[in-house]
Design an enzyme around this catalytic site. Structure first.
Site, PDB file in Angstrom:
ATOM      1  N   ARG A 130      32.331 -65.052 -29.103  1.00 48.56           N
ATOM      2  CA  ARG A 130      33.614 -65.778 -29.131  1.00 48.56           C
ATOM      3  C   ARG A 130      33.427 -67.289 -28.918  1.00 48.56           C
ATOM      4  O   ARG A 130      34.222 -67.946 -28.263  1.00 48.56           O
ATOM      5  CB  ARG A 130      34.592 -65.210 -28.100  1.00 48.56           C
ATOM      6  CG  ARG A 130      35.041 -63.792 -28.370  1.00 48.56           C
ATOM      7  CD  ARG A 130      35.995 -63.299 -27.298  1.00 48.56           C
ATOM      8  NE  ARG A 130      35.304 -63.127 -26.029  1.00 48.56           N
ATOM      9  CZ  ARG A 130      35.905 -63.008 -24.861  1.00 48.56           C
ATOM     10  NH1 ARG A 130      37.233 -63.058 -24.789  1.00 48.56           N
ATOM     11  NH2 ARG A 130      35.202 -62.849 -23.743  1.00 48.56           N
ATOM     12  N   LYS A 138      36.482 -69.394 -29.982  1.00 45.81           N
ATOM     13  CA  LYS A 138      37.601 -69.292 -29.036  1.00 45.81           C
ATOM     14  C   LYS A 138      37.441 -70.283 -27.885  1.00 45.81           C
ATOM     15  O   LYS A 138      38.357 -71.051 -27.568  1.00 45.81           O
ATOM     16  CB  LYS A 138      37.684 -67.867 -28.488  1.00 45.81           C
ATOM     17  CG  LYS A 138      38.608 -67.710 -27.277  1.00 45.81           C
ATOM     18  CD  LYS A 138      38.428 -66.349 -26.627  1.00 45.81           C
ATOM     19  CE  LYS A 138      39.172 -66.272 -25.305  1.00 45.81           C
ATOM     20  NZ  LYS A 138      40.634 -66.366 -25.462  1.00 45.81           N
ATOM     21  N   LYS A 141      52.426 -60.659 -38.900  1.00 48.13           N
ATOM     22  CA  LYS A 141      51.257 -59.871 -39.272  1.00 48.13           C
ATOM     23  C   LYS A 141      50.905 -60.061 -40.751  1.00 48.13           C
ATOM     24  O   LYS A 141      51.778 -60.156 -41.611  1.00 48.13           O
ATOM     25  CB  LYS A 141      51.500 -58.393 -38.986  1.00 48.13           C
ATOM     26  CG  LYS A 141      51.783 -58.069 -37.521  1.00 48.13           C
ATOM     27  CD  LYS A 141      50.573 -58.273 -36.653  1.00 48.13           C
ATOM     28  CE  LYS A 141      50.882 -57.990 -35.197  1.00 48.13           C
ATOM     29  NZ  LYS A 141      51.127 -56.574 -34.912  1.00 48.13           N
ATOM     30  N   GLY A 191      56.020 -57.732 -19.521  1.00 46.57           N
ATOM     31  CA  GLY A 191      55.017 -56.926 -18.815  1.00 46.57           C
ATOM     32  C   GLY A 191      53.951 -57.728 -18.117  1.00 46.57           C
ATOM     33  O   GLY A 191      53.818 -57.685 -16.907  1.00 46.57           O
ATOM     34  N   HIS A 236      58.797 -52.224 -26.778  1.00 49.11           N
ATOM     35  CA  HIS A 236      58.716 -53.628 -27.173  1.00 49.11           C
ATOM     36  C   HIS A 236      58.012 -53.740 -28.512  1.00 49.11           C
ATOM     37  O   HIS A 236      57.013 -53.067 -28.764  1.00 49.11           O
ATOM     38  CB  HIS A 236      57.945 -54.443 -26.130  1.00 49.11           C
ATOM     39  CG  HIS A 236      57.675 -55.853 -26.571  1.00 49.11           C
ATOM     40  ND1 HIS A 236      58.672 -56.778 -26.724  1.00 49.11           N
ATOM     41  CD2 HIS A 236      56.525 -56.486 -26.934  1.00 49.11           C
ATOM     42  CE1 HIS A 236      58.156 -57.918 -27.143  1.00 49.11           C
ATOM     43  NE2 HIS A 236      56.859 -57.773 -27.285  1.00 49.11           N
ATOM     44  N   HIS A 250      54.080 -68.116 -27.133  1.00 49.25           N
ATOM     45  CA  HIS A 250      52.848 -68.572 -27.773  1.00 49.25           C
ATOM     46  C   HIS A 250      52.765 -70.093 -27.850  1.00 49.25           C
ATOM     47  O   HIS A 250      51.764 -70.629 -28.330  1.00 49.25           O
ATOM     48  CB  HIS A 250      52.721 -67.960 -29.165  1.00 49.25           C
ATOM     49  CG  HIS A 250      52.548 -66.472 -29.122  1.00 49.25           C
ATOM     50  ND1 HIS A 250      51.398 -65.874 -28.681  1.00 49.25           N
ATOM     51  CD2 HIS A 250      53.403 -65.461 -29.418  1.00 49.25           C
ATOM     52  CE1 HIS A 250      51.536 -64.558 -28.723  1.00 49.25           C
ATOM     53  NE2 HIS A 250      52.734 -64.289 -29.177  1.00 49.25           N
TER      54      HIS A 250
END
Length: 756
Positions: A15, A18, A114, A433, A642, A695
């Site tokens: 990663r 990232k 998506k 959550g 959700h 986000h």
């Protein structure tokens, strides 16, 4: 007989991208340092592909955030609010994706959803009626030059024009997106001409839209596109994937393209149809290794299946993966703690390229000693899988009856019982959550996994984090609390680690969007739940307050879609096994005194087949899997679910059939547009449309959230509404979360006052 790589993962096997991105966003590195990490990753990945026998390395598959966004920048299709004073640059892309970059002004991020039926998220292009397209960003061309300078033969990979328009949204005045096609094709022709001037021979244009059941307008757009682009002096490989395209065979076979790529993993039957229609000058690329899963290919069976076509076409046959390897982990070689039973069954992106080489070897020398060894190994692996079945799980599934899928009473009865029990105010507030997974929490988990602290020490410190999370929510005035999920690494991986028949990797990361990576579990056997997975943490959190604390679970459909699932039984059979495991957990939570239980299904819609004619069969078993997971409790238990980053119009009837008492959804980026489906359908149960885009690091104002809630109340009766963020808060910091949630609660209180 060339080997064909349609694209390679860009995040790095550990990663690296990232961490470089997040360091840059935090202001801890320069853009030049970020670009050097990216360049090193590209060099490494091109070298791996060449070593595996790939003659033309894909270029353009790399993106700093999303390949669709990179294409939008190239085409000068960037919203005005994200543009700076100068030319489009890397920070422009980050403002589109995140709403913020190290330079420029903050602005609401673009919508993200998506990519076809995958768990990858793309940035939705925003196009206006008078949209003009022109080359405005140089990344594609720079990377072609970079590959060539290193001695590689570059094959640029771009999303095709028709798929690009299909994925885009219109803004401002309503209009037909296809009215932009002519201008768009002019820009694409300029891009291809630039590639030709760089000495490129082949360009891969991806048109996954072909797997859909296109109407005549969109079919005509495909024909116009490839007729127009045929005049440019490069060879076009038209790539389709994620499904079969036999229904468009006449259209596709008539296109003036130099080559065609087919996904034979999802639709093996299309090979003969298109091979017979192939023109003498065309090449055929066959996607025979699954680019979306981690299981080792059945190399012997693949070679047998395509053997006749290989003999007929010879060098006009290319052998490739079904789609880009973007959806696959990078390198199995860095996995050092895998179960032995798993290692023999796996192939990550780097290994899938080697599988292509072995398939070619079987085709060219089927009687060699090495070919015999490959075949014997494949046969032994299949036999071992068959012998590992769990008879108890299989028998439990076979014993299910219709009653096992239904709640005791209808929603109207349950709603009354739940209202009397919970005594919640108008517009109840909650979160989805998770709360921030701080560096301290991640460090704690790392030390525990390394054995540096004991189980008791780990639990004690996580309990303190949970206390803090509950106290913060109480101080904010949230009505229905969550425990924060500090003990969880990922919403799917956490459960995968505790289920029988499921394994996991250490570095099997896959990009979901931007710097967000997930590590899907590996469903290799029959699934069951040996013991309770969440009850202890739910009980502890509920003991800290009189307010309800939700039990938090991931649903069976999402666990399935966000795992690498075995391929030897059907997906609906796996979903049923998972549903029984989650059902056991739901019942145990009820017995522990947890009155509100959320079973998240964010991946529900992404599992839809691309062809609408196949939707109902999927929706039937997906709905049943959710209902089976939730139906074991009494009326007073309020079941939430959700969903995020989904278009709901297509599936609203199925969502209603799931019969969750409350559904929370992502709607803030679309400014509540996604609620139109719930308004038109008159959704009967309760719903929490997100009012806070988690986000983006930006803090939404009270007034902005008041406006969103008011807009929601115009579409859904106010007494059915909940107020919540779009999604979990795991990726944000407390400094970002608390002001946003305070504003959310203040906005809700303001509306309660207005409504009396």
């Amino acid at each position: 007989m060339q080997l064909n790589s349609l694209g390679f993962p860009r995040i790095g096997r550990r990663r690296e991208l990232k961490f470089a991105l997040e360091k840059y966003w935090r202001g801890e590195s320069t853009q030049a340092e970020l670009c050097e990490v990216a360049s090193e990753l590209r060099r490494t990945h091109w070298q791996w592909q060449t070593a595996a026998g790939i003659e033309q390395v894909p270029v353009g598959d790399f993106a700093f955030y999303d390949q669709v966004l990179t294409l939008s920048a190239t085409l000068n299709a960037i919203p005005d609010r994200h543009r700076g004073e100068g030319a489009i640059d890397l920070d422009t892309l980050f403002r589109v994706a995140r709403g913020r970059a190290p330079t420029g002004q903050d602005a609401p991020a673009s919508e993200m959803t998506k990519y076809f039926n995958t768990n990858y998220h793309y940035l939705v292009p925003e196009l206006t009626q008078n949209q003009e397209f022109s080359i405005a960003y140089e990344q594609f061309f720079d990377e072609v030059s970079e590959a060539q300078a290193l001695g590689y033969k570059a094959k640029p990979v771009l999303l095709g024009p028709v798929s690009y328009l299909h994925l885009a949204k219109t803004v401002g005045q309503e209009f037909n997106k296809l009215s932009l096609l002519s201008n768009l094709l002019t820009a694409y022709a300029d891009i291809l001409a630039r590639f030709a001037a760089q000495g490129v021979e082949w360009v891969q244009l991806d048109e996954p839209v072909l797997a859909l059941e296109l109407d005549t307008q969109w079919q005509a757009a495909i024909a116009e596109t490839y007729q127009t682009l045929s005049t440019v002096n490069v060879k076009v490989l038209l790539a389709s994937y994620y499904g079969g395209i036999v229904h468009h065979q006449a259209l596709v076979s008539a296109l003036p393209v130099a080559g065609l790529h087919l996904d034979l993993v999802t639709a093996p039957e299309q090979l003969a149809v298109f091979a017979n229609a192939l023109r003498s000058e065309q090449i055929l690329s066959v996607g025979v290794v699954n680019g979306r899963n981690v299981w080792a290919a059945e190399i012997d069976l693949i070679a047998e299946r395509i053997g006749a076509v290989a003999r007929d076409l010879g060098d006009r046959l290319w052998i490739g993966t079904s789609c880009s390897l973007l959806h696959s982990p990078v390198d199995l070689d860095v996995e050092v703690k895998l179960l032995p039973v798993l290692r023999k069954q796996l192939a990550f992106a780097k290994q899938k390229l080697l599988e292509l080489s072995k398939i070619r070897q079987l085709l060219l020398a089927p009687n060699s000693d090495e070919a015999q060894k490959i075949s014997a190994f494949c046969i032994a692996r299949r036999q071992a899988k068959a012998q590992a079945a769990d008879k108890q799980v299989i028998e439990r599934v076979a014993a299910l009856t219709t009653a096992d899928y239904e709640r005791v009473s209808d929603f109207s009865v349950r709603q009354s019982v739940q209202q009397q029990k919970n005594r919640l105010p108008l517009l109840p507030t909650t979160t989805i959550g998770s709360f921030p997974q701080t560096p301290a929490i991640r460090g704690l988990r790392s030390r525990w996994r390394k054995g540096e602290i004991s189980d008791a020490q780990y639990t004690e410190q996580l309990q303190q984090v949970t206390r803090d999370t509950i106290e913060r929510q109480l101080k904010l005035g949230i009505d229905v609390l969550v425990h924060g999920e500090a003990e969880r690494n990922d919403m799917v991986e956490y459960f995968g680690e505790q289920l029988a028949g499921v394994g996991f990797s250490k570095n099997g990361w896959v990009q979901s969007y931007g710097s967000r990576c997930v590590k899907p579990p590996l469903i290799y056997g029959d699934v069951s739940r040996p013991k309770a997975m969440t009850v202890e943490w739910a009980e502890f959190a509920q003991s800290l307050t009189d307010k309800p604390v939700k039990g938090m679970l991931t649903g069976p459909v999402t666990i399935l879609h966000w795992s690498f699932a075995r391929e030897d039984i059907s997906r609906d059979a796996i979903a049923t096994q998972l549903a029984l495991a989650i059902r056991d957990e739901v019942v145990d939570l009820q017995n522990a005194g947890i009155g509100i239980i959320q079973i998240d299904e964010p991946a529900f819609r992404e599992g839809l087949p691309l062809k609408q004619s196949e939707w109902q069969a999927y929706l039937d078993w997906a709905v049943n899997a959710f209902k089976l997971s939730a139906a074991g409790v009494t009326d007073e238990i309020q079941i939430h679910t959700h969903m995020c980053y989904s278009e709901f119009n297509d599936t609203i009837a199925a969502i209603a059939a799931m019969d969750a008492d409350v559904i929370t959804i992502e709607t803030s980026r679309s400014r509540m547009e996604l609620l139109n489906a719930f308004e038109d359908f008159e959704y009967p149960n309760e719903i929490g449309p997100g009012v806070y885009d988690i986000h983006s690091p930006n803090t939404p104002s009270v007034e902005t959230m008041v406006q969103l809630i008011e807009k929601a109340a115009q579409k859904v009766p106010v007494r059915q509404l909940w107020v919540n963020p779009d999604c979990g808060l795991k990726t944000r910091t407390w400094d970002e979360v608390e002001p946003a949630l305070k504003n959310m609660v203040d906005a809700t209180r303001e509306l309660r006052r207005r409504l009396g």
